[in-house]
Scaffold this active site. Structure first.
Site, PDB file in Angstrom:
ATOM      1  N   ASP A 188       0.904  -1.144   0.000  1.00 37.48           N
ATOM      2  CA  ASP A 188       0.000   0.000   0.000  1.00 37.48           C
ATOM      3  C   ASP A 188       0.943   1.193   0.000  1.00 37.48           C
ATOM      4  OD1 ASP A 188      -1.386   2.284   0.867  1.00 37.48           O
ATOM      5  OD2 ASP A 188      -2.942   1.042   1.748  1.00 37.48           O
ATOM      6  N   HIS A 189       1.066   1.870  -1.137  1.00 36.46           N
ATOM      7  CA  HIS A 189       2.155   2.849  -1.243  1.00 36.46           C
ATOM      8  C   HIS A 189       2.005   4.002  -0.247  1.00 36.46           C
ATOM      9  CE1 HIS A 189      -0.592   5.191  -3.818  1.00 36.46           C
ATOM     10  NE2 HIS A 189       0.195   6.218  -3.610  1.00 36.46           N
ATOM     11  N   HIS A 251      -5.807   2.687   1.385  1.00 35.97           N
ATOM     12  CA  HIS A 251      -5.092   3.859   1.908  1.00 35.97           C
ATOM     13  C   HIS A 251      -5.783   4.494   3.134  1.00 35.97           C
ATOM     14  CE1 HIS A 251      -3.063   3.209  -1.761  1.00 35.97           C
ATOM     15  NE2 HIS A 251      -3.771   3.981  -2.539  1.00 35.97           N
TER      16      HIS A 251
HETATM   17  C1  BG6 Z   1      -3.726   4.862  -6.075  1.00 39.48           C
HETATM   18  C2  BG6 Z   1      -5.101   4.938  -6.689  1.00 39.48           C
HETATM   19  O1  BG6 Z   1      -3.626   3.765  -5.221  1.00 39.48           O
HETATM   20  O2  BG6 Z   1      -3.488   6.049  -5.322  1.00 39.48           O
HETATM   21  C3  BG6 Z   1      -5.244   6.180  -7.547  1.00 39.48           C
HETATM   22  O3  BG6 Z   1      -5.301   3.786  -7.481  1.00 39.48           O
HETATM   23  C4  BG6 Z   1      -4.890   7.418  -6.755  1.00 39.48           C
HETATM   24  O4  BG6 Z   1      -6.562   6.290  -8.060  1.00 39.48           O
HETATM   25  C5  BG6 Z   1      -3.533   7.238  -6.100  1.00 39.48           C
HETATM   26  O5  BG6 Z   1      -4.865   8.522  -7.640  1.00 39.48           O
HETATM   27  C6  BG6 Z   1      -3.229   8.386  -5.165  1.00 39.48           C
HETATM   28  O6  BG6 Z   1      -1.914   8.258  -4.721  1.00 39.48           O
HETATM   29  P1  BG6 Z   1      -1.074   9.544  -4.321  1.00 39.48           P
HETATM   30  O7  BG6 Z   1       0.211   8.986  -3.805  1.00 39.48           O
HETATM   31  O8  BG6 Z   1      -0.926  10.356  -5.564  1.00 39.48           O
HETATM   32  O9  BG6 Z   1      -1.893  10.248  -3.282  1.00 39.48           O
END
Ligand code: BG6
Length: 503
Positions: A188-189, A251
């Site tokens: 989960d980045h 997230h």
């Molecule tokens: C991803 C989603 O996991 O996270 C995207 O699939 C979203 O839809 C993105 O735009 C948002 O990530 P960040 O790091 O740009 O907030």
């Protein structure tokens, strides 16, 4: 979780990327690995084998990846020689993911590398493929005997981990058939972001706030992940997912866990993940009436006219997919009983802002005369995840002058002002952690399933009843009006804060 990199000696490592010719490899994985190499965080004996279906030679492949590095890497402007040195570690293997010979050939390559190095290597299998391949690849790795060595083989999988509870369980079962849970790294980045990791640092390395971090002092909590972007070229994926699956299941739930969890006893990965899982298990079942969905129509973002969701590429003209979700949740335990947690996320909102706001209760007795406290506001602590990175605390102060007048003011910490170093990309942190066998920032099977369990009533409720009013918010606004009804009296959805930029 990244600590001091210098001095850490890594064993030989082979990084296999399934979907090596895809967007994720080009945009995120290779730039992150290149940055790690520039920071001298990769072992000398290191190889990347990119596996994919298309036919392309090593040189053309490296050329394409170099383009991604120039655009996205922190060290993208490094000298060509730096790329040249890195590219020597990079090879391409053409192969069909659904055929065993692809895996036996891969196994031979890995063994040949180990022979050259004269040492056994860690093998990291990264699934950067479309989700349709998530079930097949682990099974083939198992069949080819490439998953057997528990201490040396690991698999990394990107979200979506399933489409619902049933499919998530099925996917976890497929993974478990070939790999032990300790070998599985579910990304989960958000958990790799510095500001997200800082939630634990802030809460548990300072004695100041933890005594207040409970129902006695906290009135409510809001978690906002607002994006200005639409679905871009991902309409095909997104129209089958929607905001609840795409953002909340992973997230936002992970952010909630970090805010609500009990202090960990040690920095052990499973200890931390146990404490997070406890939060998920304590969340009261979510009734569909505690959720509001939205879909953007045409509107203006940053003074530019943008199309509505239904006019985006690969989106059905009558799509019922939500691009906005707001939820009200309760964590039923001693710390949080009856404190509402309001979550919201959406695309095409007026500003990009990911923030957690802790809204403190009012003082028990207001001793100032009413005219002194006309501008009184609740004390609020805001943890800004992005694009502002920092923390701000709003409280009351006396306005200068002969009279006693209270005014809200802010105390702020910003990453840029306090640290003269740029935050690494989340992928850098996460890839480094996989190499170090540190699973702290990765989701465990039980967490994933617990999050799906909570959201299933909402998913099912929405599926059985079309929204009827989509699109119900214009691009460039803060979502559908119905979200106000989720709030208890006296509560509000905060506008994102502006952290003071350092001079
Ligand atoms: C991803 C989603 O996991 O996270 C995207 O699939 C979203 O839809 C993105 O735009 C948002 O990530 P960040 O790091 O740009 O907030």
């Amino acid at each position: 979780m990244k600590s001091e990199k210098t001095g850490d000696r890594l064993d030989p490592t082979i990084f296999v990327i399934f979907g090596g010719a895809g967007d994720l490899t080009w945009r995120k994985l290779i730039p992150a690995l290149f940055d790690l190499s520039q920071d001298r965080s990769l072992p000398d004996e290191f190889a990347i084998i990119a596996v994919d279906r298309i036919r392309i030679g090593d040189d053309a492949f490296r050329h394409r990846l170099n383009d991604g590095v120039k655009r996205f890497a922190r060290w993208g402007k490094a000298k060509a020689a730096a790329w040249g040195r890195f590219a020597q570690h990079l090879t391409y293997q053409q192969g069909d993911f659904k055929k065993l010979p692809t895996y036996t050939a891969l196994g031979k390559r890995c063994t040949a590398l180990e022979k050259t190095w004269g040492r056994k290597a860690h093998r990291i299998y990264y699934m950067a493929t479309p989700p349709s391949m998530f079930g097949e690849i682990p099974a083939y790795l198992g069949k080819a005997g490439l998953a057997r060595d528990r201490a040396w083989a690991r698999i990394v999988i990107e979200k979506p981990i399933g489409y619902d509870l049933e499919s998530a369980r099925a996917l976890n079962a497929v993974l478990a058939a070939s790999f032990q849970e300790s070998q599985i790294y579910r990304i989960d980045h958000y958990l790799g972001k510095e500001t997200v990791q800082n939630i634990l640092a802030f809460r548990f390395s300072n004695p100041l706030f933890e005594p207040l971090w409970n129902r006695r002092y906290i009135d409510y909590v809001t978690i906002t992940v607002a994006e200005t972007v639409g679905v871009g070229h991902r309409g095909g994926y997104y129209d089958h997912a929607g905001a609840l699956r795409d953002m909340v299941q992973n997230h936002l739930m992970q952010l909630l866990c970090l805010v609500a969890m009990e202090p960990m006893v040690s920095f052990d990965a499973d200890e931390i993940r146990n404490k997070k899982a406890d939060v998920l298990h304590a969340i009261r079942p979510i009734h569909v009436s505690c959720a509001v969905r939205g879909q953007y129509g045409p509107g203006d973002i940053e003074r530019k006219r943008v199309a509505g969701y239904r006019a985006e590429i690969d989106v059905a003209p009558e799509s019922q997919t939500e691009t906005f979700v707001a939820l009200r949740l309760y964590v039923d335990n001693w710390r949080w009983q009856d404190v509402p947690f309001y979550l919201r996320t959406g695309k095409r909102l007026p500003r990009q802002a990911s923030e957690i706001s802790i809204h403190f209760r009012a003082v028990p007795h207001q001793s100032f005369p009413p005219e002194a406290s006309l501008g009184w506001q609740h004390s609020t602590l805001v943890l800004s995840i992005q694009p502002q990175e920092g923390i701000s605390l709003g409280f009351q102060a006396k306005y200068p002058g002969p009279k006693m007048q209270l005014r809200p003011v802010n105390m702020q910490f910003s990453y840029r002002g306090s640290f003269a170093t740029r935050s690494p990309d989340a992928y850098e942190t996460l890839l480094w952690d996989v190499m170090k066998c540190d699973a702290t920032l990765f989701m465990r099977a039980d967490q994933v399933e617990a999050a799906w369990t909570l959201l299933m009533p909402v998913l099912q409720g929405w599926q059985s009843t079309p929204s009827g009013d989509f699109p119900n918010y214009a691009a460039g606004t803060w979502g559908p009006e119905g979200i106000q009804a989720l709030l208890a009296p006296g509560h509000s959805w905060p506008l994102p804060t502006e952290l003071v930029r350092p001079t």
